[in-house]
Design a protein around this motif. Structure first.
Motif, short mmCIF file in Angstrom:
data_model
loop_
_atom_site.label_atom_id
_atom_site.label_comp_id
_atom_site.label_asym_id
_atom_site.label_seq_id
_atom_site.Cartn_x
_atom_site.Cartn_y
_atom_site.Cartn_z
N ILE A 98 -1.48 0.81 25.89
CA ILE A 98 -1.39 2.46 25.41
C ILE A 98 -1.09 2.31 23.93
CG2 ILE A 98 -0.22 4.40 25.85
CD1 ILE A 98 -0.02 3.76 28.71
N TRP A 99 -0.09 1.49 23.68
CA TRP A 99 0.34 1.43 22.28
C TRP A 99 -0.88 1.11 21.29
CZ3 TRP A 99 1.02 -2.06 18.43
CH2 TRP A 99 1.89 -1.53 17.35
N VAL A 100 -1.47 -0.05 21.72
CA VAL A 100 -2.62 -0.52 20.86
C VAL A 100 -3.60 0.68 20.64
CG1 VAL A 100 -4.68 -2.01 20.81
CG2 VAL A 100 -2.46 -2.87 21.47
N LEU A 101 -3.80 1.47 21.89
CA LEU A 101 -4.94 2.64 21.46
C LEU A 101 -4.36 3.55 20.78
CD1 LEU A 101 -6.26 2.72 25.27
CD2 LEU A 101 -7.42 1.67 23.19
N LEU A 102 -2.89 3.94 20.87
CA LEU A 102 -2.37 5.17 20.08
C LEU A 102 -2.15 4.72 18.48
CD1 LEU A 102 0.10 6.62 22.60
CD2 LEU A 102 -2.15 7.59 22.03
N ALA A 103 -1.69 3.47 18.27
CA ALA A 103 -1.23 3.28 17.10
C ALA A 103 -2.44 3.44 16.00
CB ALA A 103 -0.75 1.91 16.92
N PRO A 104 -3.61 2.78 16.08
CA PRO A 104 -4.62 3.01 15.16
C PRO A 104 -5.60 4.20 15.38
CG PRO A 104 -5.09 1.07 16.17
CD PRO A 104 -3.75 1.64 16.82
N ALA A 105 -5.26 4.88 16.72
CA ALA A 105 -6.20 5.82 17.11
C ALA A 105 -7.76 5.20 17.29
CB ALA A 105 -6.47 6.82 16.19
N ARG A 106 -7.59 4.16 18.32
CA ARG A 106 -9.02 3.39 18.56
C ARG A 106 -9.38 3.99 19.97
NH1 ARG A 106 -6.83 -2.75 18.22
NH2 ARG A 106 -6.61 -2.92 15.79
N THR A 107 -10.74 3.77 20.34
CA THR A 107 -10.89 4.01 21.69
C THR A 107 -11.02 2.60 22.37
OG1 THR A 107 -13.16 3.58 21.16
CG2 THR A 107 -12.45 5.88 20.89
N TYR A 108 -10.90 2.91 23.84
CA TYR A 108 -10.79 1.79 24.71
C TYR A 108 -12.28 1.17 24.87
CZ TYR A 108 -9.89 -0.75 29.11
OH TYR A 108 -10.01 -1.65 29.87
N GLN A 109 -12.06 -0.14 24.77
CA GLN A 109 -13.40 -1.11 25.16
C GLN A 109 -12.69 -1.99 26.03
OE1 GLN A 109 -14.31 -2.43 21.14
NE2 GLN A 109 -14.88 -0.39 20.38
N PRO A 110 -13.41 -2.09 27.33
CA PRO A 110 -12.85 -3.08 28.18
C PRO A 110 -13.33 -4.52 28.02
CG PRO A 110 -14.62 -1.63 29.30
CD PRO A 110 -14.32 -1.00 27.72
N ASP A 111 -14.30 -4.59 27.24
CA ASP A 111 -14.91 -5.83 26.97
C ASP A 111 -14.43 -6.51 25.37
OD1 ASP A 111 -16.61 -4.08 25.76
OD2 ASP A 111 -18.27 -5.06 25.92
N TYR A 112 -13.54 -5.77 24.93
CA TYR A 112 -13.03 -6.27 23.57
C TYR A 112 -12.38 -7.45 23.43
CZ TYR A 112 -10.68 -6.05 19.35
OH TYR A 112 -9.93 -6.33 17.93
N VAL A 113 -12.84 -8.33 22.61
CA VAL A 113 -12.00 -9.67 22.36
C VAL A 113 -11.61 -9.62 20.76
CG1 VAL A 113 -12.48 -12.29 22.37
CG2 VAL A 113 -13.84 -10.75 23.92
N ALA A 114 -10.28 -10.14 20.75
CA ALA A 114 -9.54 -9.92 19.44
C ALA A 114 -10.08 -11.35 18.67
CB ALA A 114 -8.09 -10.00 19.78
N ARG A 115 -10.27 -10.92 17.53
CA ARG A 115 -10.60 -12.00 16.54
C ARG A 115 -9.44 -12.68 15.93
NH1 ARG A 115 -14.08 -8.51 13.17
NH2 ARG A 115 -14.83 -7.27 14.90
N ALA A 116 -9.68 -14.00 15.61
CA ALA A 116 -8.53 -14.62 14.83
C ALA A 116 -8.44 -14.05 13.40
CB ALA A 116 -8.65 -16.14 14.80
#
Length: 117
Positions: A98-116
């Motif tokens: 929830i915090w990750v979605l609220l902080a930068p006002a992103r939309t939820y992506q279930p298949d999101y992979v964070a990049r280095a």
């Protein structure tokens, strides 16, 4: 006068993302203090919104109870740890998402992979 759940939810919307950055700020887990591998668990705080903490705990409790398909990681955690510990861990994970979605006002992506970085 009774407070309707919608009124409580409106109060919970006022929480800014930096407030719920850490699980102990919401009162989900005890604070930890220690050095050199020696960790002392402190008390669970009453910080944050009581209604938001309740929603997170009830939502996390419903996942292992009512879900037909549990993830492999959740199944392994349930095999190793007590049920209530798993519930709090899941509530913590939900709070971080929830915090990750609220902080930068992103939309939820279930298949999101964070990049280095």
């Amino acid at each position: 006068a009774r407070t309707r759940p919608s009124d409580k939810a409106k109060r919970s919307e006022r929480i800014s993302p930096p407030t719920c950055r850490r699980a102990h700020d919401l009162g989900l887990v005890p604070r930890q203090s220690g050095t050199a591998g020696r960790v002392k668990l402190l008390g669970i705080s009453k910080r944050g919104d009581v209604y938001l903490r309740t929603l997170l705990n009830h939502g996390a409790r419903s996942v292992p109870t009512h879900s037909k398909h549990l993830s492999k990681s959740l199944q392994r955690l349930l095999a190793r740890r007590p049920f209530n510990v798993v519930v709090v861990a899941l509530a913590n994970k939900m709070a971080r998402m929830i915090w990750v979605l609220l902080a930068p006002a992103r939309t939820y992506q279930p298949d999101y992979v964070a990049r280095a970085a």
